[in-house]
Each structure stands twice: as C-alpha cells, then as structure tokens.
Design an enzyme around this catalytic site. Structure first.
Site, mmCIF file in Angstrom:
data_model
loop_
_atom_site.group_PDB
_atom_site.id
_atom_site.type_symbol
_atom_site.label_atom_id
_atom_site.label_comp_id
_atom_site.label_asym_id
_atom_site.label_seq_id
_atom_site.Cartn_x
_atom_site.Cartn_y
_atom_site.Cartn_z
ATOM 1 N N GLY A 48 0.845 -1.198 0.000
ATOM 2 C CA GLY A 48 0.000 0.000 0.000
ATOM 3 C C GLY A 48 0.868 1.231 0.000
ATOM 4 O O GLY A 48 2.085 1.148 0.253
ATOM 5 N N CYS A 75 5.361 -6.324 1.363
ATOM 6 C CA CYS A 75 5.744 -4.912 1.344
ATOM 7 C C CYS A 75 5.105 -4.162 2.517
ATOM 8 O O CYS A 75 5.439 -4.433 3.664
ATOM 9 C CB CYS A 75 5.387 -4.316 -0.023
ATOM 10 S SG CYS A 75 6.275 -2.798 -0.362
ATOM 11 N N TYR A 76 4.155 -3.262 2.277
ATOM 12 C CA TYR A 76 3.490 -2.577 3.400
ATOM 13 C C TYR A 76 2.917 -3.615 4.374
ATOM 14 O O TYR A 76 2.940 -3.424 5.591
ATOM 15 C CB TYR A 76 2.375 -1.661 2.880
ATOM 16 C CG TYR A 76 1.614 -0.903 3.967
ATOM 17 C CD1 TYR A 76 2.131 0.240 4.544
ATOM 18 C CD2 TYR A 76 0.372 -1.364 4.411
ATOM 19 C CE1 TYR A 76 1.442 0.919 5.542
ATOM 20 C CE2 TYR A 76 -0.336 -0.691 5.404
ATOM 21 C CZ TYR A 76 0.204 0.455 5.959
ATOM 22 O OH TYR A 76 -0.484 1.126 6.943
ATOM 23 N N HIS A 161 7.786 -7.944 -4.296
ATOM 24 C CA HIS A 161 6.456 -8.251 -4.842
ATOM 25 C C HIS A 161 6.473 -9.572 -5.619
ATOM 26 O O HIS A 161 6.941 -9.613 -6.747
ATOM 27 C CB HIS A 161 5.992 -7.107 -5.747
ATOM 28 C CG HIS A 161 5.652 -5.880 -4.966
ATOM 29 N ND1 HIS A 161 4.392 -5.651 -4.471
ATOM 30 C CD2 HIS A 161 6.415 -4.846 -4.553
ATOM 31 C CE1 HIS A 161 4.392 -4.523 -3.788
ATOM 32 N NE2 HIS A 161 5.611 -4.007 -3.822
ATOM 33 N N GLU A 163 3.999 -11.079 -6.915
ATOM 34 C CA GLU A 163 2.895 -11.181 -7.872
ATOM 35 C C GLU A 163 3.241 -10.656 -9.263
ATOM 36 O O GLU A 163 2.566 -10.986 -10.233
ATOM 37 C CB GLU A 163 1.661 -10.428 -7.326
ATOM 38 C CG GLU A 163 1.780 -8.911 -7.210
ATOM 39 C CD GLU A 163 2.507 -8.432 -5.953
ATOM 40 O OE1 GLU A 163 3.160 -9.268 -5.290
ATOM 41 O OE2 GLU A 163 2.445 -7.235 -5.638
ATOM 42 N N ASP A 219 -21.321 -10.067 -18.095
ATOM 43 C CA ASP A 219 -21.445 -10.188 -16.639
ATOM 44 C C ASP A 219 -22.875 -10.498 -16.201
ATOM 45 O O ASP A 219 -23.114 -11.417 -15.417
ATOM 46 C CB ASP A 219 -20.968 -8.900 -15.946
ATOM 47 C CG ASP A 219 -19.604 -8.470 -16.433
ATOM 48 O OD1 ASP A 219 -18.886 -9.332 -16.979
ATOM 49 O OD2 ASP A 219 -19.258 -7.284 -16.294
ATOM 50 N N LYS A 361 -12.848 -10.184 -15.001
ATOM 51 C CA LYS A 361 -13.520 -10.385 -16.273
ATOM 52 C C LYS A 361 -13.146 -11.722 -16.934
ATOM 53 O O LYS A 361 -14.016 -12.454 -17.382
ATOM 54 C CB LYS A 361 -13.139 -9.237 -17.206
ATOM 55 C CG LYS A 361 -13.977 -9.129 -18.439
ATOM 56 C CD LYS A 361 -15.212 -8.346 -18.122
ATOM 57 C CE LYS A 361 -16.056 -8.016 -19.307
ATOM 58 N NZ LYS A 361 -17.196 -7.187 -18.889
#
Ligand code: XMP
Length: 505
Positions: A48, A75-76, A161, A163, A219, A361
């Site tokens: 964050g 991280c944060y 990170h 990801e 959707d 999505k």
C-alpha cells in the site's frame, strides 16, 4: 487478502486463484470478526502507499495476528506485521525500486525448493530495521538486511512483490505459502466455483423469486445463468432496451437468454424514454447522468409490475467492488461517471445477490463458457453502460444512432474478418459532429465524419491505439463511405490512454 491499497492488490488475489486457491479481497482494516466469518485458510496482507508510522496509516485489527491463521505480509503488509508486533520500520536511506536480488539465508517453508540467489522486484521507501520478537530474517538484499522474515509458526513477511512478472520465482513462493504453509489443496477451478455459487444461491433464495436485469454484456448474462441453474423457474430477467445498443445486440440477448436457455425474460423497448431524456443534451457527463437516471426510472417502473420478487441478481465484478470500497485516500479522481446495469439505488426493496463480486472479467468469461453460453457472447468486447450515447459527439437522435450503428457494424465486421477481434480490447466507431466536403461521382457532398477507434489494453485503465494493418483500415473506410448514408470521411484515432481516454466522452 486484506487490501491496503496497493496497485498490485488485484493481481495478488488473481495469482492466488491461478494457483488453484479461491481468494477474495477485502479492505485491510476489516474487523477480525468479519474476516473470521469467512473462514479463511490463510491471509495475505497487501502492499500500500502509506507508511506504517504515519498517524493515519491503515492498520490491521490486532486480533488478525493472534488468530493462528497463516499470514503473508507483502511490502506494506510486512511492515504492518513488524510495526504491530513490536518491531521497527523506518524510512530507508533511499528508495529501492525495480529489479533487485535477494539472498536466501533460511528457506523455512517459503523458499523451499528455490535457489538461494533470487531475482525479485522491489518497490518501497520504508524498511524494517528491527524484527519483532519471535521472527527471524530469512533473506537479505543489498539494500534491505531483512528482505523476508518468518516466525516458524506460519507468519511471514516479504519486502518484494511476488505477484509481478518481474519476480520470476514469485509464483513458486506464493505456492509454497499456499500449499506448504497453509495446507491449501489448489483444486479451485471454474467448475468448482459454479458448484459453490449454485449451492450458495440455492441456500439463500430457497423457494423465493429472483429478478435480474440483463444488459447484453457477459457479466449480467453469467450472473443470470448461475441463478437459473441454482433455482430454475424462480428467475425472471428484465432486459431494458435503451435504444443505445449496437446493431443486433438486443435481439441476441433475447435469443440466447430467452429462447436458448429458457429463462423467463421480459423485454421492454424503452428507447423512446432514453431519447426523450437525451434530447438537446451535448455535455458528456450530463448524458451519462441522464442515461443512468432513466435506467433507474424504467427499471423501477417495470420491476414494480412484477409481484412476489425478493432478490435482485447483479453481475457486479471485482473491480466494481474495489472501486466502491477502497479506502478514501486510495480513491481515484473521477474522470467519468460510469454507469452500469449494476448502478441501481441502494434503497430498492430487493436483497442483492452478486455471485461474481470476487471475480475478474476473464474468470467470468471462463465460467460463462463452462455454463454453456455462446463464445461470441462470452468474448464480447467491453461496451459502456451509456452505450452509443457517449460515442455520438453532440446531440443523440434516432437518425444519428442509425448512422453510428451502421458504421460501427462495419468496423467490427472488418475487425472480425481480419481475425483481430479477440486480440483487441475494443474496436468501434464514433460519430463526430463535424461535416466535411467530399466528392462522389460528379457531385459535391457535405457529410459527416466518422472516427474509428481500436485499442489494445490489459484492463481498460491504460491503453494504446492499435497499429491496425493499413489494408484493414482501407476496407473499413471504403465500406463506411459507400454503405452508410450521410458519411463521406473516415479518420483513425491515434491517441493512447493516458492522456486520452478510450471512449471519446
Ligand atoms: P475510458 O473511456 O474511461 O474507458 O477510458 C475505460 C473502459 O471503460 C468502459 N466504459 C464504461 N463501462 N460503464 C461501463 O460499464 C460506463 O459508463 C463506461 N464508460 C466507459 C470503456 O468502454 C472502456 O472499456
């Protein structure tokens, strides 16, 4: 996942699901009682933009740390672990941003099976200077003496990170956390999701009735199909044709959902209401507001005729949820007022069912295919809620809608013929308010200018104009001028987002 506003939060949730483990993202400050009710097998604390030592930094409910649930702070998230468990975080002498290497000193479970020297992606200003009691350092980098830490009891922090694609061993590290530390099985897939969603809807709805508003998009179609599978015969779909759709879209919804799937569907042609509301309006925001307001008006009128309905099913997606629940300080500046079929007022007399609220999505698309929805419906490019109203610059009239629909049909037709439909984020036509001089045969013409827009994008947040082959552009242009009355010029939009937006209004 507890979200503290990192731009990567959604990506982490997604990587976890790619590892076959179901994940949901909720605000980082959510009280433990609410988190516990969802019975998580593991918690990930996101990064964050804040600094933990700032007075208004978002914190975790302290009960989260004592719950005995495996934790991974990123991280944060790692700095929070440190700060809230009695260690120290301070501003680093310099920011560590970009590619770095860490040396693993103790693999614990997190780095098991990996090399000891790993390429990672860092993006932080603060760093851990004092590790909390019970933890030990697992890895260091040139700039971070404590790049990873663990307590041997399932609680971990990492400064980098995992990801992002720039951390090649990131997937393995997440998998180690999920499988080895938290004991997850990795068996989540679209079919599992469908089974669980169907069971949950069945339990919630019982023998009562559900209403679902269809927009023509994937959707709402997937949400309706899930409800239909869960409680067949108890769903009524309402399709409000606002007259702002592309050619054939309305008919397609009625065909697929009504005839093919056998869902009870009532469709209303409300194009006159929408045209009336839009008469004389030129300002883009005012158009958006009026389309939204008219939708609510028509929906309430039509839903009012239906008796005995308790639930409203909506195809709200994860990004919509995040936008409306993020911490205030993270909220993005409003560029456009987005309108969706989901944009209904909170005081409707229905209980909401939102089976897709934790999905992206492409995950919704996979589920749509698994449910047997036709490919062309599932892979339809995104289309804005206010429809063609925001692609007609200037006043929206029935005649101008017909012109745009005809031009837009040709653009999409040629994109499909060139095999480009699936690789583009969007391709469409815009009707400009410009008139220009042309010559056809021996006659002077004075006609409208149509713009063509085609973009590549990952998520619609940023986009680049597509380098369409000249031949494709040439065919489109010739066909539009020849086949669409009143148009004598075609231009191609070569702007990216930012600084432009994808839609013109
Ligand atoms: P912009 O024009 O903001 O668009 O760059 C980004 C993406 O969002 C779509 N869009 C909308 N989608 N309701 C929607 O559901 C809306 O009001 C709306 N406005 C824009 C746009 O088509 C693009 O994919």
């Amino acid at each position: 996942m507890l979200d503290f506003g990192s731009q990567y939060s959604q990506l982490i949730a997604r990587r976890i699901r790619e590892a076959g483990v179901y994940s949901e993202l909720i605000p980082g400050t959510t009280p433990w009682a609410v988190i516990e009710a969802r019975r998580p097998k593991a918690l990930v604390l996101s990064g964050g933009p804040s600094s933990v030592y700032e007075p208004d930094a978002p914190l975790c409910d302290p009960a989260v740390f004592a719950a005995g649930v495996p934790l991974l702070g990123i991280c944060y998230g790692m700095q929070l672990l440190v700060h809230q468990l009695g260690g120290r975080v301070a501003a680093g002498a310099r920011r560590e941003y970009g590619a770095a290497r860490i040396n693993v000193d103790d693999p614990m479970l997190l780095f098991q099976g990996l090399a000891t020297d790993l390429p990672v992606w860092m993006s932080h200003g603060d760093r851990v200077t004092e590790i909390p009691a019970g933890f030990r350092s697992l890895a260091h980098s040139a700039n971070s003496p404590i790049a990873a830490m663990g307590d041997g009891a399932g609680r971990f922090g990492i400064q980098f990170h995992p990801e992002v694609i720039h951390t090649p061993p990131g997937r393995e590290i997440l998998r180690n956390f999920l499988y080895r530390v938290a004991g997850c099985r990795g068996d989540w897939k679209p079919a599992t999701f469908i089974e669980q969603a169907v069971a949950a809807i069945r339990a919630e709805v019982g023998s009562r009735r559900v209403l679902c508003a269809l927009s023509g998009g994937v959707d709402s179609a997937v949400a309706a199909t899930l409800v239909h599978r869960a409680v067949p015969g108890q769903l009524t779909c309402l399709f409000v044709d606002n007259g702002l759709l592309r050619r054939d879209e309305g008919r397609r919804v009625i065909d697929v959902m009504g005839r093919h799937l056998g869902i009870e569907l009532s469709s209303v042609d409300a194009s006159a209401d929408f045209l009336r509301a839009l008469a004389g309006v030129i300002d883009p925001e005012e158009k958006r507001r009026r389309v939204g307001a008219t939708f609510i008006e028509v929906f309430e009128r039509e839903a009012g005729r239906l008796r005995g309905i308790d639930f409203l099913a909506q195809g709200t997606l994860y990004p919509d949820v995040i936008e409306s629940t993020s911490h205030d300080t993270f909220a993005a500046h409003r560029i456009k007022t987005h309108h969706n079929v989901g944009g209904l007022p909170a005081d409707l007399r229905f209980q909401l069912i939102e089976p897709l609220r934790y999905l992206f999505k492409d995950e919704v698309r996979a589920i749509g295919l698994e449910l047997g929805l036709p490919e062309d419906m599932v892979h339809r490019q995104p289309f804005p809620g206010p429809g063609l109203a925001v692609r007609i610059i200037g006043e929206v009239t029935r005649e101008r809608l017909d012109t745009l629909r005809a031009a837009d049909w040709i653009v999409v037709d040629e994109i499909k013929a060139a095999g480009l439909y699936r690789s583009l984020w969007q391709a469409f036509a815009i009707l400009t308010p410009l008139q220009s001089v042309g010559v056809m045969g021996d006659y002077r013409t004075y006609g409208s200018v149509v713009a063509v827009r085609a973009v590549e994008s990952e998520d619609g947040m940023t986009a680049d104009w597509a380098r369409l082959p000249y031949d494709v552009l040439a065919t489109m242009s010739t066909r539009i001028v020849n086949e669409v009355p009143g148009v004598n010029r075609v231009v191609y939009d070569i702007s990216s987002k930012p600084p432009s937006t994808i839609e013109w209004e």
